[in-house]
Structures are given as structure tokens and as C-alpha cells.
Enzyme design. Structure first.
Site, PDB file in Angstrom:
ATOM      1  N   ASP A   1       0.849  -1.191   0.000  1.00  0.00           N
ATOM      2  CA  ASP A   1       0.000   0.000   0.000  1.00  0.00           C
ATOM      3  C   ASP A   1       0.884   1.240   0.000  1.00  0.00           C
ATOM      4  O   ASP A   1       1.712   1.407   0.898  1.00  0.00           O
ATOM      5  CB  ASP A   1      -0.883  -0.043   1.264  1.00  0.00           C
ATOM      6  CG  ASP A   1      -1.720   1.209   1.413  1.00  0.00           C
ATOM      7  OD1 ASP A   1      -1.911   1.919   0.400  1.00  0.00           O
ATOM      8  OD2 ASP A   1      -2.176   1.474   2.545  1.00  0.00           O
TER       9      ASP A   1
ATOM     10  N   ASP B   1      -4.195   3.778   2.728  1.00  0.00           N
ATOM     11  CA  ASP B   1      -5.638   3.482   2.875  1.00  0.00           C
ATOM     12  C   ASP B   1      -5.872   2.017   3.279  1.00  0.00           C
ATOM     13  O   ASP B   1      -7.019   1.570   3.351  1.00  0.00           O
ATOM     14  CB  ASP B   1      -6.417   3.841   1.607  1.00  0.00           C
ATOM     15  CG  ASP B   1      -6.030   2.966   0.414  1.00  0.00           C
ATOM     16  OD1 ASP B   1      -5.099   2.131   0.548  1.00  0.00           O
ATOM     17  OD2 ASP B   1      -6.653   3.117  -0.656  1.00  0.00           O
TER      18      ASP B   1
ATOM     19  N   ASP C   1      -1.764  -1.247  -3.820  1.00  0.00           N
ATOM     20  CA  ASP C   1      -2.080  -0.480  -5.033  1.00  0.00           C
ATOM     21  C   ASP C   1      -0.945  -0.580  -6.053  1.00  0.00           C
ATOM     22  O   ASP C   1       0.106  -1.173  -5.784  1.00  0.00           O
ATOM     23  CB  ASP C   1      -2.378   0.987  -4.676  1.00  0.00           C
ATOM     24  CG  ASP C   1      -1.340   1.567  -3.727  1.00  0.00           C
ATOM     25  OD1 ASP C   1      -0.142   1.311  -3.959  1.00  0.00           O
ATOM     26  OD2 ASP C   1      -1.713   2.253  -2.748  1.00  0.00           O
TER      27      ASP C   1
ATOM     28  N   ASP D   1      -5.363 -10.635 -15.611  1.00  0.00           N
ATOM     29  CA  ASP D   1      -6.527 -11.493 -15.451  1.00  0.00           C
ATOM     30  C   ASP D   1      -7.629 -10.960 -16.376  1.00  0.00           C
ATOM     31  O   ASP D   1      -7.863  -9.748 -16.426  1.00  0.00           O
ATOM     32  CB  ASP D   1      -7.013 -11.388 -13.999  1.00  0.00           C
ATOM     33  CG  ASP D   1      -7.339 -12.730 -13.390  1.00  0.00           C
ATOM     34  OD1 ASP D   1      -8.199 -13.414 -13.964  1.00  0.00           O
ATOM     35  OD2 ASP D   1      -6.753 -13.076 -12.358  1.00  0.00           O
TER      36      ASP D   1
ATOM     37  N   ASP E   1     -10.139 -16.020 -16.495  1.00  0.00           N
ATOM     38  CA  ASP E   1     -10.891 -16.469 -15.327  1.00  0.00           C
ATOM     39  C   ASP E   1     -12.114 -17.294 -15.714  1.00  0.00           C
ATOM     40  O   ASP E   1     -12.912 -16.863 -16.556  1.00  0.00           O
ATOM     41  CB  ASP E   1     -11.352 -15.209 -14.569  1.00  0.00           C
ATOM     42  CG  ASP E   1     -12.070 -15.554 -13.297  1.00  0.00           C
ATOM     43  OD1 ASP E   1     -11.413 -16.024 -12.369  1.00  0.00           O
ATOM     44  OD2 ASP E   1     -13.301 -15.368 -13.242  1.00  0.00           O
TER      45      ASP E   1
ATOM     46  N   GLU F   1      -8.175 -20.493 -16.683  1.00  0.00           N
ATOM     47  CA  GLU F   1      -8.324 -21.105 -15.369  1.00  0.00           C
ATOM     48  C   GLU F   1      -9.162 -22.361 -15.532  1.00  0.00           C
ATOM     49  O   GLU F   1     -10.270 -22.311 -16.046  1.00  0.00           O
ATOM     50  CB  GLU F   1      -9.036 -20.141 -14.422  1.00  0.00           C
ATOM     51  CG  GLU F   1      -9.158 -20.734 -13.040  1.00  0.00           C
ATOM     52  CD  GLU F   1     -10.252 -20.115 -12.193  1.00  0.00           C
ATOM     53  OE1 GLU F   1     -10.180 -20.252 -10.969  1.00  0.00           O
ATOM     54  OE2 GLU F   1     -11.186 -19.515 -12.761  1.00  0.00           O
TER      55      GLU F   1
ATOM     56  N   HIS G   1      -4.661 -17.336  -5.158  1.00  0.00           N
ATOM     57  CA  HIS G   1      -5.573 -16.524  -4.336  1.00  0.00           C
ATOM     58  C   HIS G   1      -6.869 -17.256  -3.979  1.00  0.00           C
ATOM     59  O   HIS G   1      -7.679 -16.726  -3.229  1.00  0.00           O
ATOM     60  CB  HIS G   1      -5.886 -15.230  -5.084  1.00  0.00           C
ATOM     61  CG  HIS G   1      -6.642 -15.506  -6.355  1.00  0.00           C
ATOM     62  ND1 HIS G   1      -6.049 -16.122  -7.442  1.00  0.00           N
ATOM     63  CD2 HIS G   1      -7.919 -15.288  -6.691  1.00  0.00           C
ATOM     64  CE1 HIS G   1      -6.944 -16.260  -8.389  1.00  0.00           C
ATOM     65  NE2 HIS G   1      -8.100 -15.768  -7.964  1.00  0.00           N
ATOM     66  N   ASP G   2      -7.094 -18.426  -4.555  1.00  0.00           N
ATOM     67  CA  ASP G   2      -8.302 -19.201  -4.235  1.00  0.00           C
ATOM     68  C   ASP G   2      -7.979 -20.376  -3.332  1.00  0.00           C
ATOM     69  O   ASP G   2      -8.827 -21.256  -3.128  1.00  0.00           O
ATOM     70  CB  ASP G   2      -8.934 -19.749  -5.525  1.00  0.00           C
ATOM     71  CG  ASP G   2      -9.510 -18.645  -6.387  1.00  0.00           C
ATOM     72  OD1 ASP G   2      -9.907 -17.606  -5.831  1.00  0.00           O
ATOM     73  OD2 ASP G   2      -9.565 -18.818  -7.612  1.00  0.00           O
TER      74      ASP G   2
HETATM   75  C1  NOJ Z   1     -12.047 -17.737 -10.231  1.00  0.00           C
HETATM   76  C2  NOJ Z   1     -11.202 -16.732  -9.507  1.00  0.00           C
HETATM   77  O1  NOJ Z   1      -9.907 -17.229  -9.393  1.00  0.00           O
HETATM   78  C3  NOJ Z   1     -11.887 -16.481  -8.202  1.00  0.00           C
HETATM   79  O2  NOJ Z   1     -11.090 -15.715  -7.318  1.00  0.00           O
HETATM   80  C4  NOJ Z   1     -13.195 -15.805  -8.476  1.00  0.00           C
HETATM   81  O3  NOJ Z   1     -13.906 -15.686  -7.260  1.00  0.00           O
HETATM   82  C5  NOJ Z   1     -14.052 -16.604  -9.463  1.00  0.00           C
HETATM   83  N1  NOJ Z   1     -13.299 -17.131 -10.557  1.00  0.00           N
HETATM   84  C6  NOJ Z   1     -15.130 -15.738 -10.048  1.00  0.00           C
HETATM   85  O4  NOJ Z   1     -14.582 -14.805 -10.920  1.00  0.00           O
END
Ligand code: NOJ
Length: 565
Positions: A37, A41, A45, A114, A216, A270, A337-338
Site C-alpha cells: 500500500d 488506505d 495499489d 486477469d 478467469d 483457469e 488466491h483461491d
Molecule cells: C475464479 C477466480 O480465481 C476467483 O477468485 C473468483 O472468485 C471466481 N473465478 C469468479 O470470478
């Protein structure tokens, strides 16, 4: 865009491989909200990323994949886009983006963005138009079901509190489809205008000079719009029912003709369907679709059980390697990130084992065939934060699932326990720069809590320690970069049923390497074929000081030997 690479790499001896820069690259994934950051905030960024480029370059990576940075109301942290040609206010401006790209290219770092086009935000201008009346020209940009026909055929939604992918909208007395949240309506790819709009968006960014797209949820874009009834329990096999729809390949071939084919870029979707054949059909070079598959079978091993079966894990990676040995290309990753943090998921975040297991997993990523994707912070050994309270969570997936359990009287206590191992927020905490307040991520209040482990696990401390996870990460990348065998060489699994040690060789380009990885917290012995004599081998990477050259590995030990005859 950078000039075609490969030129800085050592010359190939057996020149049979189809060399590509995106095969030889190491990808570093940044979750921009949590990286750095610059304005206090509490949200990372673009200026923060720009200021960190020397750190990133110093890792030895080649490509940055940025999670979405486009304008978004942030229902799903940027995966709900309201304007594809603008930057999210939290992240900065288009001028910041242009600076980021040119500063990256000046350092020979490439940028992959992305591309989120299975759905938009419900605040996108197209959707606002579409929902305003049934005869609006944008109506067919989305999937609608008029309510006088009764209820639509059920469709399951990932994030909806009721798991219902159809949302009733009073304005036009109709339902719209949303595989993800209600604020993420699915685009209708059957409409050529939608596809044309997407191609224009892609060209807009490619003409700025970006180097590729991570697409995505792309395997979901084509739907059977006769809306057949799916059998009970289909939601447990969602990729099979939602993935690889009837026109997916037509759309990809069209996209390739209109866009990809005109640029030297990296293209990765993805997900890759539910079979090896599905995945190959996306990346077989003869089909002119994508160039790299990103499958999830590895991630699914063990369902977040820390005692997952190593033979199952090996089986998955070996199967995928052999399916792509002759053509096509895959990605290798252990987190994103998932997902929860790599070290908590596949290694051991107990302080006794954290360093060794993080290094061992890095060794795996850097010695497999396929393009490695490293997730920000994994190079330090960042681990799951394991929130105790729901109020600490920020992710729509966790929050809505919890609401749903409360509504239906489900077991919320076990759910909270399970989230400590599985929640996506574990992998979204701020990057740990140093041991100052908030780990040096922000001078404000971070949007999500900082992992309390930061005084020990942080970039500044690890830079100074030659034995740190960070310095090991750099060494492992260097090994890959200096040896194209690690990129293109054949992979052979050894001691297949060993439940603790993952052993394999990589051979080709005139060299042969042996990789030994103990995935367990106890010492373990590996059985090697008679032709491999460790006393004659040269150790090129190790995560313990001075290992003995025998077949017993210490907890989470990683050894890479050069065994070129
Ligand atoms: C896959 C992404 O990696 C995830 O973070 C997102 O929530 C879903 N697609 C919906 O876009």
C-alpha cells in the site's frame, strides 16, 4: 511487449524442443490488494507494486500475473468488473498502470493480466442497460429467463447464499443467470456482439503492451442454453456439468484468430475441463486455441487434509506430466488466491518445520516440467492465518457459505474449523515486508489482518539471512534458469509407492538430475534403482546444511543431484 526471449538461456544440446518464452518463464502471482500500500488506505495499489519491482526482479522471476485491477465494486475483490478499460480507484489510475508496465518492461519483466469475461459486475453499463427492459439492445448480453415461463431449470451457484444461480429481477419480471455471486451476472457468449466486445477489450490491453491473459473461469463461458435438467448431485461434479460447454472450442478458435494469433503472448485459462483429453484439447498447438493449461487436480488431493496421501499426489502430477510429454503445456502451482497457503496446505507450518517444508515445496515447483506459478509470499514461507472469528473473514465465498449454514441449521463450528485449513483468505493476507507495524504493508489499517507470524517471516529479515526461505527460493529459480533440463527434460517417477518421499529424475538436453523430496515430518528412506549411485552424484541444491549422501532424508528434506552420466 518484450522481444521473444530464450536468447539469454544456455544453448540446447538436443534441439528437439519447441522453445517458447512462456515455457521457460517463472510466473509470480500478485494479489494487488495485499501486496504493498503506497497511500495508507490499507489497500495495496499499483504504486506499491511499482515501488517493489526491484524486489520482484531480484527473485529471478520473469512474469507477473496480476489479479484483476479493473474498476469494480469489489463484491468478489475485483472479479466483478464494472469497466474493463479503467483501473479500480483503490489501486490507482491508468497513468499508474502505464508506469507499471513500462517499469516492468525496463526490467525485462512481463505482465499477464486477469481477464474476467464469464461474467461482469451487475454495475457494468451493459448489465444496467440489459436489465432496464426486455427489448433493450443489451438484453442478450446476458442470460435471462422470463418469469411467465415459471421457474428456470435449477442451476447451482458458487457464492450465492442459497446456492441458486438464477436471481429474480422485478424490473422486467425475469431471472438472470449468475454462476458466482448475484453481483456477477454471466455474459451470453452465444451473442457475437459480446464476443466482439471482449476481443476489443483484449486488444486494448495488448496494444498497451501486456504479455498475456489468465482467463478467469473461462471453461464455463459456453452454456447449453436449452437449459437441460441436470441429475441430482450434479453440483458435486460442477466442472463436468458447467465446464467445456458446447461452443467453447469455437469461441477459443475465433478468439485465437481475432486476437491471440496476432501477438506473441501467454494464454492460460483457469481450469482445464474434467479429463486429460479436455485439457489437451485446449492447448494442443494444432488446434490454435490456448498455449497453457492450468488444471486443479493437484489442488484437490486430500481435500485440505494435512495427512493427504503422497502416492495420490504423485499419481496426479505424474499422470499430467505424461499426458503432456509430447505436446501441449501445463502450469505447476501449489497455491493461488483461491487456495490456502502452500506451506500450510502441502507442507507443515509448525515453526519446527515451516522453513524446511517451504523450501522443499519450492524445490518441487522449480524442478517439475511445466511453467511454475509462485504465489506472492510463498517465497517467504507465509502461512495460513487461521482466523477464529467470522468477523475477520473478508471473502464472499466464506461469508456466504456461513450465512447459508446458519439459515439451514448447519454445523457452523466445524465450518469455522475447516476454514482455517481451506479458506481463500488464508492466502490473501498482506505481504510481509519487514517487522514494523503491519509488516510494512501499510501505514493505515489493513483491509484484512496481517499474519501475526510476520516478525519472523518477512522479506527484510530473510534478505539478510543466507539460509532463509527467500534466499533458497532465489537459488532454486537460478538452478532452473541455468538448466533447461528442468524445463524440457523428461520426468521419471522413482519409488512410486513410497508414502513419504517423492523421488524423480529429469533428463534431457544432455543432463540428468535426481530430485528427492521428503514430504513428511519424520526421517524417511528412499529406494533408488541400482543405476543411481549417490556417492558419485553432485549435489546442486539442498535445504539442510550438509546432508549425508545416503538414502535417508531428514524431515522435509529436499535434495537435487546432478547425476549426468
Ligand atoms: C475464479 C477466480 O480465481 C476467483 O477468485 C473468483 O472468485 C471466481 N473465478 C469468479 O470470478
Amino acid at each position: 511487449m518484450l522481444l521473444s526471449c530464450g536468447s539469454n538461456n544456455p544453448k540446447l544440446t538436443g534441439d528437439t524442443t519447441d522453445r517458447k518464452w512462456w515455457k521457460e518463464a517463472v510466473v509470480y502471482q500478485i494479489y494487488p490488494r495485499s501486496f504493498k500500500d503506497s497511500d495508507g488506505d490499507g489497500i495495496g495499489d499499483l504504486k506499491g507494486i511499482i515501488a517493489s519491482l526491484d524486489y520482484i526482479k531480484g527473485l529471478g522471476v520473469d512474469v507477473i500475473w496480476l489479479n484483476p485491477i479493473y474498476s469494480s465494486p469489489n463484491d468478489d475483490n475485483g472479479y466483478d468488473i464494472s469497466d474493463y478499460r479503467n483501473i479500480m480507484k483503490d489501486f490507482g489510475t491508468m497513468a499508474d498502470f502505464d508506469t507499471l508496465l513500462s517499469e516492468m518492461h525496463a526490467r525485462h519483466l512481463r505482465l499477464v493480466m486477469d481477464l474476467v469475461v464469464n461474467h461482469t459486475s451487475d454495475e457494468h453499463a451493459w448489465f444496467k442497460q440489459a436489465k432496464s427492459s426486455r427489448d433493450n439492445p443489451y438484453r442478450n448480453y446476458y442470460h435471462w429467463w422470463n418469469a411467465e415461463r415459471g421457474k428456470p431449470t435449477p442451476r447451482w451457484s458458487f457464492f450465492d447464499v442459497n446456492s441458486d444461480a438464477w436471481k429474480y429481477d422485478t424490473t422486467t419480471n425475469a431471472y438472470y443467470l449468475h454462476y458466482f455471486s448475484r453481483k456477477q451476472p454471466d455474459l451470453n457468449w452465444e451473442n457475437p456482439k459480446v464476443r466482439g466486445e471482449v476481443y476489443q477489450i483484449m486488444k486494448y490491453w495488448l496494444d498497451k503492451g501486456i504479455d498475456g491473459f489468465r482467463m478467469d473461469a473461462f471453461q464455463f463461458v459456453s452454456k447449453d442454453t436449452t437449459w437441460p435438467v441436470f441429475p441430482p448431485g450434479y453440483d458435486k461434479h460442477i466442472i463436468q456439468y458447467y465446464g467445456m460447454g458446447p461452443h467453447l472450442h469455437d469461441y477459443l478458435q475465433e478468439m485465437n484468430k481475432e486476437v491471440f494469433g496476432r501477438y506473441d503472448i501467454m494464454t492460460v485459462a483457469e481450469g482445464a475441463g474434467s479429463t486429460l483429453a479436455d485439457a489437451m484439447s485446449l492447448v494442443d498447438p494444432a488446434r490454435h486455441e490456448l498455449n497453457m493449461a492450468y488444471h486443479f487436480e493437484g489442488m484437490d488431493v486430500g481435500n485440505f487434509d494435512p495427512n493427504y496421501s503422497l502416492p495420490d499426489f504423485k499419481k496426479v502430477y505424474s499422470k499430467w506430466d505424461s499426458a503432456f510429454a509430447e505436446k501441449g503445456w501445463i502450469s505447476i502451482f501449489l497455491g493461488n488466491h483461491d487456495q490456502p497457503r502452500m506451506v500450510s496446505h502441502w507442507g507443515n507450518d509448525d515453526p519446527r518445520y515451516l522453513e524446511a517444508s517451504a523450501k522443499m515445496l519450492t524445490t518441487f515447483l522449480m524442478t517439475m516440467r511445466g511453467t511454475p506459478y509462485c504465489y506472492y509470499g510463498d517465497e517467504l514461507g507465509m502461512s495460513n492465518i487461521k482466523f477464529d472469528k467470522m468477523s475477520d473473514y473478508r471473502d464472499i465465498a466464506t461469508l456466504n457459505k456461513y450465512l447459508s449454514l446458519r439459515q439451514t441449521g448447519g454445523d457452523t463450528a466445524s465450518f469455522i474449523e475447516f476454514q482455517k485449513r481451506s479458506s481463500r483468505d488464508n492466502g490473501r493476507t498482506p505481504f510481509q515486508w519487514d517487522n514494523s507495524t503491519n509488516a510494512g504493508f501499510t501505514t493505515g489499517t489493513p483491509w484484512i489482518k496481517v499474519n501475526p507470524g510476520y516478525p519472523a517471516v518477512n522479506a527484510a529479515a530473510e534478505e539478510k539471512d543466507s539460509n532463509s526461505v527467500l534466499n533458497y527460493f532465489k537459488k532454486a529459480i537460478r538452478l532452473r534458469k541455468l538448466n533447461l533440463t528442468m524445463v524440457y527434460g523428461n520426468y521419471t517417477l522413482l519409488d512410486r509407492d513410497n508414502s513419504s518421499v517423492y523421488a524423480y529424475t529429469r533428463e534431457g538436453e544432455g543432463k540428468k538430475f535426481l530430485v528427492l523430496l521428503n514430504f513428511k515430518s519424520s526421517p524417511a528412506t528412499v529406494v533408488l534403482p541400482p543405476g543411481i549411485n549417490l556417492s558419485k552424484a553432485t549435489l546442486v541444491l539442498q535445504n539442510y546444511p550438509g546432508p549425508s549422501k545416503n538414502n535417508t532424508l531428514q524431515p522435509y528434506e529436499a535434495l537435487v543431484y546432478d547425476i549426468t552420466p
